[in-house]
Design an enzyme around this catalytic site. Structure first.
Site, mmCIF file in Angstrom:
data_model
loop_
_atom_site.group_PDB
_atom_site.id
_atom_site.type_symbol
_atom_site.label_atom_id
_atom_site.label_comp_id
_atom_site.label_asym_id
_atom_site.label_seq_id
_atom_site.Cartn_x
_atom_site.Cartn_y
_atom_site.Cartn_z
ATOM 1 N N CYS A 19 -5.014 56.294 158.895
ATOM 2 C CA CYS A 19 -3.838 57.022 159.385
ATOM 3 C C CYS A 19 -4.221 57.849 160.614
ATOM 4 C CB CYS A 19 -3.256 57.891 158.276
ATOM 5 S SG CYS A 19 -4.232 59.353 157.911
ATOM 6 N N GLU A 53 -15.789 58.822 131.349
ATOM 7 C CA GLU A 53 -14.796 57.914 130.765
ATOM 8 C C GLU A 53 -15.569 56.697 130.270
ATOM 9 O OE1 GLU A 53 -11.681 56.895 133.513
ATOM 10 O OE2 GLU A 53 -11.485 58.953 134.217
ATOM 11 N N GLU A 111 -12.179 59.859 140.816
ATOM 12 C CA GLU A 111 -12.567 58.558 141.397
ATOM 13 C C GLU A 111 -12.163 58.409 142.864
ATOM 14 O OE1 GLU A 111 -11.098 55.499 138.730
ATOM 15 O OE2 GLU A 111 -12.843 55.719 137.442
ATOM 16 N N TRP A 128 -3.859 47.192 133.056
ATOM 17 C CA TRP A 128 -2.553 47.670 133.525
ATOM 18 C C TRP A 128 -1.469 46.648 133.183
ATOM 19 C CZ3 TRP A 128 -2.798 50.450 138.980
ATOM 20 C CH2 TRP A 128 -3.537 51.642 138.846
ATOM 21 N N CYS A 155 -4.500 61.059 152.107
ATOM 22 C CA CYS A 155 -5.656 60.855 152.977
ATOM 23 C C CYS A 155 -6.507 62.125 152.939
ATOM 24 C CB CYS A 155 -5.198 60.585 154.406
ATOM 25 S SG CYS A 155 -6.601 60.619 155.536
ATOM 26 N N CYS A 177 -8.966 54.922 154.627
ATOM 27 C CA CYS A 177 -7.572 55.065 155.028
ATOM 28 C C CYS A 177 -7.565 54.914 156.555
ATOM 29 C CB CYS A 177 -7.120 56.461 154.600
ATOM 30 S SG CYS A 177 -5.522 56.972 155.262
ATOM 31 N N GLU A 194 -0.335 52.908 132.817
ATOM 32 C CA GLU A 194 -1.470 52.721 131.910
ATOM 33 C C GLU A 194 -1.055 52.662 130.441
ATOM 34 O OE1 GLU A 194 -4.864 55.126 132.963
ATOM 35 O OE2 GLU A 194 -5.225 53.693 134.583
ATOM 36 N N ARG A 244 -1.135 56.733 142.140
ATOM 37 C CA ARG A 244 -1.946 57.933 142.383
ATOM 38 C C ARG A 244 -2.856 57.658 143.578
ATOM 39 N NH1 ARG A 244 -6.191 57.347 137.275
ATOM 40 N NH2 ARG A 244 -6.709 55.196 137.745
HETATM 41 C C1 GLA Z 1 -10.116 55.316 135.796
HETATM 42 C C2 GLA Z 1 -9.456 56.645 135.877
HETATM 43 C C3 GLA Z 1 -8.686 57.016 134.660
HETATM 44 C C4 GLA Z 1 -7.935 55.856 134.122
HETATM 45 C C5 GLA Z 1 -8.843 54.699 133.913
HETATM 46 C C6 GLA Z 1 -8.113 53.496 133.426
HETATM 47 O O1 GLA Z 1 -11.410 55.282 135.405
HETATM 48 O O2 GLA Z 1 -10.327 57.681 136.224
HETATM 49 O O3 GLA Z 1 -7.814 58.040 134.991
HETATM 50 O O4 GLA Z 1 -6.932 55.545 135.030
HETATM 51 O O5 GLA Z 1 -9.436 54.356 135.121
HETATM 52 O O6 GLA Z 1 -7.398 52.867 134.452
#
Ligand code: GLA
Length: 670
Positions: A149, A310, A142, A318, A107, A147, A358, A103
């Site tokens: 490019c 989160e 996040e 991972w 850019c 980058c 993940e 993911r």
């Molecule tokens: C980040 C992301 C989530 C998930 C977690 C765990 O904080 O925002 O989407 O990927 O990491 O890797």
């Protein structure tokens, strides 16, 4: 108070959603974040939209009283989209394209990607504008760092042109006369990518370097500034699309101490800050104080409370996994966040996924969807927090001290750390700990803050300086404030040239000291320091100071500069400037900061420090209350001043108390 999870209905059969929603409600949950990686499901082909599945998921959740945060999915563009313009992929500093498969593969300066991002944000906002269950929006996921490019190149040149106006000004500020780097036009400027001196590093062994590090320092610093501005603009483009349809609050999930982007700038366009906290992850364990400091920084971004978007709820990683949170730790981390200013708690993730990179990243439920120990703990917490609704929402932290974090300074130090062991981030942490360990609370904020709110402002290694910041510091100290600066403070100009002012430059008069010379300490050597507060060692840096009237608090006790000042304090107007000329081991720094706190009338919340225990002082509607947190797996017995009542169970609390392993108390003085 919002209490919930990040949920990915698109990963599970629809028949399961009802049970998930019921289990969430039974755990006291009332909010869920959805959709932030579901672009391909919402737009399976260019211009073909399908929100029906998301509508149904929202209905199922809403039927259990759960509200929704919707995330725009631009951190995970579908393959069909990337194939339209393969030059939207980011390029690394070595010129290598970073391709599809995970993911963040875009850019933010790519004009076509920006248009597609705006389009999907607009479509979502239009579709959900009148949905009564949606209560907030998250843009992307996040944001991250540079980058290199061709879109960046084009935009960087424009940005430089706007900043400097003339190429002569740029040449002057970057000092391009060095090694014949002088430019004739903005179009001659390339990206600060891999240069001929990279790979030949004078810095081998240092851990905190950015790449590339062998480049024009002014250019490198400007590139970080440019990339922040580009990300701010990219974020704003989506905010504007959403804003056209709704007045709901809009956020973006930040990453605590991560410092590739200037979070103070990113935060300006957001209605509230939220962040993602994984204390036990695949790279190691964050110390409790490092997590506390990250929370404080998140509160400092807008100087207002924030959300956890989160919060770790299971073992995660991972390729390999960090430690499983022990019984009590999820609750402890939750209260730690609330104590430091969180007022909504969203856990990552509801259920561990069976597919994707993940698949080891566990949430509250395991892969089989059964609620076990972690679910039971969260459920208990949900019930407990329901009773504390009025306590944390709109509460305030009370901190007499501010630590100033500057991203510009961070980038300058990361590029050229002065000494291979030096890290600006770690120095800020060390000062934070030295104060926090005494049970004195701190804010972590930007140099733009109102200094007058604080009894003391700490600006460790603030090396990039301007006359304006200098005037602000002078006025603060003259008016009675205490300012703490350290080695490397005031050594550079704002555009990363070495200053020609005698070090500590703009701080010299205030601090009442000047540098005779310095000693960058290498290869296992240490320098002794002695003082009334104790003895210690410096292992990174030693400024050899001449005092111009400043009181000497510590001197060196080894090397050819033994006997010369290492730490000083100078009276300036009504206030004081502390100059700490060397790094100090943690014990000595703790002792020094105890002395500084005493001299400045900063009163610890406990009479004696209790290690592994944190106490945070807060107020709600003017009423003070405390949160006590035990980060160790053993009970802690200590005395607290005054008589209190527990807001968790109504019991009386006072005198000698016992805080259980990983225990928490929320108490109000009677
Ligand atoms: C980040 C992301 C989530 C998930 C977690 C765990 O904080 O925002 O989407 O990927 O990491 O890797």
């Amino acid at each position: 108070m919002y209490f919930g999870v990040d949920y990915y209905p698109e990963h599970w059969p629809e028949e399961r959603w009802t049970l998930d929603a019921r289990m969430m409600r039974e755990a006291g949950m009332n909010i869920v974040r959805l959709a932030e990686f579901a672009w391909v499901k919402m737009e399976p082909e260019l211009g073909v939209y399908d929100f029906s599945w998301l509508d149904r998921a929202i209905e199922v959740l809403a039927s259990e009283g759960i509200q929704i945060i919707l995330g725009t999915p631009t951190a995970a563009a579908p393959k069909w989209l990337m194939d339209l313009h393969p030059d939207m992929y980011p390029v690394d500093v070595y010129g290598l394209k970073k391709g599809f498969g995970t993911r963040r593969h875009y850019c933010p300066n790519h004009a076509v990607y920006i248009e597609h991002s705006k389009r999907i944000a607009r479509k979502m906002a239009e579709h959900y504008a009148d949905n009564p269950h949606v209560v907030a929006w998250q843009v992307d996921n996040e944001f991250g760092g540079p980058c290199y490019c061709q879109s960046d190149l084009r935009e960087f040149r424009k940005w430089l042109n706007r900043k400097y106006d003339t190429i002569e000004a740029l040449n002057r500020e970057w000092g391009t006369i060095f090694w014949s780097q002088t430019y004739r036009h903005f179009d001659e400027i390339d990206l600060p990518a891999y240069s001929s001196s990279d790979g030949f590093s004078q810095n081998a062994g240092a851990g905190d370097l950015s790449t590339p590090h062998n480049h024009n320092p002014g250019m490198l610093l400007d590139y970080h500034r440019f990339f922040t501005d580009a990300t701010v603009a990219y974020q704003k483009a989506q905010i504007d699309e959403i804003r056209a349809y709704t007045a709901l609050p809009i956020t973006h999930n930040l990453m605590g101490h991560a410092s590739d982007l200037d979070y103070f700038k990113l935060g300006k366009d957001l209605d509230f800050i939220c962040w993602d906290n994984y204390p036990n992850n695949m790279w190691g364990k964050a110390s409790p104080s490092s997590a506390s400091m990250a929370h404080d920084l998140m509160r400092g971004i807008k100087e207002q409370n924030f959300w956890m978007m989160e919060q770790q709820s299971g073992p995660c990683g991972w390729q390999h996994m960090g430690d499983t949170p022990e019984p009590g730790q999820l609750r402890l981390w939750t209260y730690q966040a609330l104590a430091h200013g969180a007022e909504a708690m969203v856990y990552f993730r509801w259920r561990a996924c069976t597919v994707g990179i993940e698949q080891y990243w566990h949430g509250i439920l395991d892969h089989d969807g059964i609620g076990r120990r972690r679910y039971r703990e969260i459920k208990q917490l949900g019930a407990e927090l329901a009773g504390l609704n009025d306590v944390f929402v709109d509460s305030q932290n009370v901190s007499p001290i501010a630590v100033i974090k500057s991203y510009d300074n961070y980038w300058s130090h990361r590029q050229q750390p002065h000494n291979r062991k030096f890290s600006y981030g770690m120095l800020l942490n060390a000062y934070y700990d030295a104060i926090a360990d005494q049970h004195i609370n701190l804010d972590v904020t930007s140099v733009e803050t109102d200094f007058a709110k604080y009894k003391m402002v700490m600006m460790p290694a603030f090396n990039l300086m301007t006359a304006e910041i200098s005037a602000k510091c002078e006025a603060y100290v003259a008016g009675g404030g205490a300012l703490l600066i350290t080695f490397r403070s005031g050594t550079k100009t704002w555009n990363n040239q070495m200053s020609t002012l005698t070090v500590p430059g703009h701080f010299r008069e205030m601090a009442g000291v000047e540098l005779e010379e310095f000693d960058s300490i290498n290869f296992g050597r240490t320098v002794k320091v002695k003082a009334e507060f104790g003895e210690g060692t410096a292992a990174i840096w030693a400024d050899v100071l001449n005092s111009n009237g400043a009181e000497v608090l510590a001197t060196y006790d080894s090397h050819y500069y033994a006997g010369q000042p290492a730490v000083t304090v100078n009276r300036y107007g009504e206030g004081h400037v502390y100059y700490v000329g060397c790094d100090l081991d943690a014990v000595a720094l703790g002792e020094l900061m105890k002395l500084v706190a005493q001299r400045e009338g900063l009163v610890p919340l406990l009479r004696e420090p209790v290690s592994g225990v944190e106490i945070i002082a807060k107020t709600k509607d003017g009423q003070p209350f405390w949160v006590l947190l035990n980060y160790t797996n053993e009970g802690k017995r200590f005395e607290i001043p005054g008589d209190h009542v527990s807001l968790l169970d109504g019991s009386s609390v006072g005198g000698l108390i016992t805080l259980a392993p990983y225990g928490v108390m929320v108490i109000r003085q009677q």
